[in-house]
Design an enzyme around this catalytic site. Structure first.
Site, PDB file in Angstrom:
ATOM      1  CB  ILE A 166      -1.016   0.104   1.274  1.00  0.00           C
ATOM      2  CG1 ILE A 166      -0.223  -0.012   2.672  1.00  0.00           C
ATOM      3  CG2 ILE A 166      -1.929  -1.054   0.862  1.00  0.00           C
ATOM      4  CD1 ILE A 166      -1.098   0.150   3.707  1.00  0.00           C
ATOM      5  CE  LYS A 167       4.438   1.994   4.030  1.00  0.00           C
ATOM      6  NZ  LYS A 167       3.753   0.803   4.441  1.00  0.00           N
ATOM      7  CG  HIS A 168       4.476   7.000  -2.282  1.00  0.00           C
ATOM      8  ND1 HIS A 168       5.015   7.077  -0.872  1.00  0.00           N
ATOM      9  CD2 HIS A 168       3.704   8.198  -2.363  1.00  0.00           C
ATOM     10  CE1 HIS A 168       4.380   8.495  -0.565  1.00  0.00           C
ATOM     11  NE2 HIS A 168       3.661   9.046  -1.714  1.00  0.00           N
ATOM     12  CG  MET A 169       7.849   2.384  -5.433  1.00  0.00           C
ATOM     13  SD  MET A 169       9.177   2.570  -6.488  1.00  0.00           S
ATOM     14  CE  MET A 169       9.156   0.899  -7.038  1.00  0.00           C
TER      15      MET A 169
END
Length: 346
Positions: A166-169
């Site tokens: 669920i992080k930026h990438m």
């Protein structure tokens, strides 16, 4: 995805050239001197803390306003987490609280750039240098952020990034360990691979201290390489949404956007809003199908961490008002306007 199919059918799915290519390209894209790919951000932080000298009879100054792995890893090194208070408006570690927490046992300061808003790195770097202790940046929320014109993760002695789902990438799961001192690279790689030097025949290598199974695979690295093709535009959308909320929410009674330091350029993993009644904001947005929450439970409220916490009035003030609203790349212009309109009416 032809590149992934090629790796899967190659028979070379463990750590190999795809991982090393991903490391090189991640370094170049985010302005890091050294980047080592790992199986998780948590594994990266474990190695970073060991390189910083964390261990039995040592202390790491840290924050309670974070995900639990930040602090479970400190305990896994054998060190004691020492919770310093946070700024009541940003949720980031307070330099004054850090100064008060330093002792002769302090090995490192572990600073989390909470929700993608950079902490006061100039002050923290100065404190670390004055006391001869390491500064470790937990950049799990802050990929692509900048501080004083420099890429986040380049001011601490080491830094970690999370590539969890669920992080930026994402690489499905994974992490990056960034190092300021290239001379630590070999030891970091050994920690990443059982304590062994990868590439040396097992019959010839000498294991001097135990390490871990923290390496990245070619499969996840190939996903990461594909993500790097698009990550700049995705982070730009997080930032554009965050700045939109900064402008549009500032004039609504009972709400205040979390302030952004003059030298900071956040990457807005989540948008941080301070509200007179955070529960009411959560209900208001829930009514239009938007998920808003406080995200984390302050770590010192867990039984495992309770013995290490003293009074944290800044954190209590921050947490009472805190409400996060989504500002990721998937939030389009219509979505963000709906959020603003609902809060203005509410």
């Amino acid at each position: 995805m032809p590149a992934l199919e090629e790796v899967l059918y190659s028979g070379m799915i463990g750590e190999g050239e795809a991982v090393y290519d991903f490391e090189r390209r991640f370094c170049a894209q985010f302005g890091l001197p050294v980047a080592l790919a790992t199986s998780s951000g948590t594994g990266s932080l474990h190695v970073a803390l060991l390189l910083a000298g964390a261990g039995p009879e040592r202390e790491v100054i840290t924050t309670s306003m974070t995900a639990e792995p930040t602090n479970t890893v400190i305990m896994q090194t054998g060190a004691t987490p020492v919770f310093a208070d946070v700024d009541p408006d940003t949720g980031n570690l307070s330099p004054d609280a850090i100064r008060a927490a330093i002792s002769e046992r302090t090995a490192a300061i572990c600073v989390v750039h909470y929700a993608g808003y950079p902490a006061d790195l100039a002050a923290l770097r100065s404190i670390a240098d004055a006391h001869g202790i390491a500064l470790v940046e937990d950049c799990a929320h802050a990929l692509g952020a900048r501080y004083a014109g420099k890429p986040i993760g380049t001011i601490g002695d080491s830094a970690i990034f999370s590539l969890q789902a669920i992080k930026h990438m994402t690489t499905v799961d994974g992490g990056i360990l960034a190092l300021r001192d290239a001379d630590q690279t070999l030891l970091a790689k050994q920690f990443r691979w059982f304590g062994l030097t990868k590439g040396v025949p097992r019959t010839e290598v000498d294991l001097k201290r135990p390490g871990f199974k923290y390496n990245m695979s070619n499969v996840t690295a190939t996903i990461g390489l594909a993500q790097l093709e698009h990550i700049d535009s995705l982070i730009a959308r997080h930032r554009d949404n965050g700045r939109f909320f900064d402008r549009e929410l500032a004039g609504i009674a009972g709400l205040r956007p979390a302030p952004v330091a003059t030298d900071a350029d956040p990457s807005y993993w989540l948008y941080t809003l301070l509200a007179d009644n955070s529960d009411e904001v959560e209900r208001c947005l829930g009514a239009i199908g938007v998920n808003a929450s406080k995200l984390h439970r302050p770590n010192h409220l867990h039984s495992a961490f309770a013995p290490f916490a003293g009074p944290l009035p800044g954190l209590e003030r921050f947490y009472d008002r805190l409400i996060h609203i989504p500002c990721g790349w998937w939030v389009d212009d219509e979505d963000r306007q709906r959020i603003v309109d609902a809060l203005a009416k509410g």
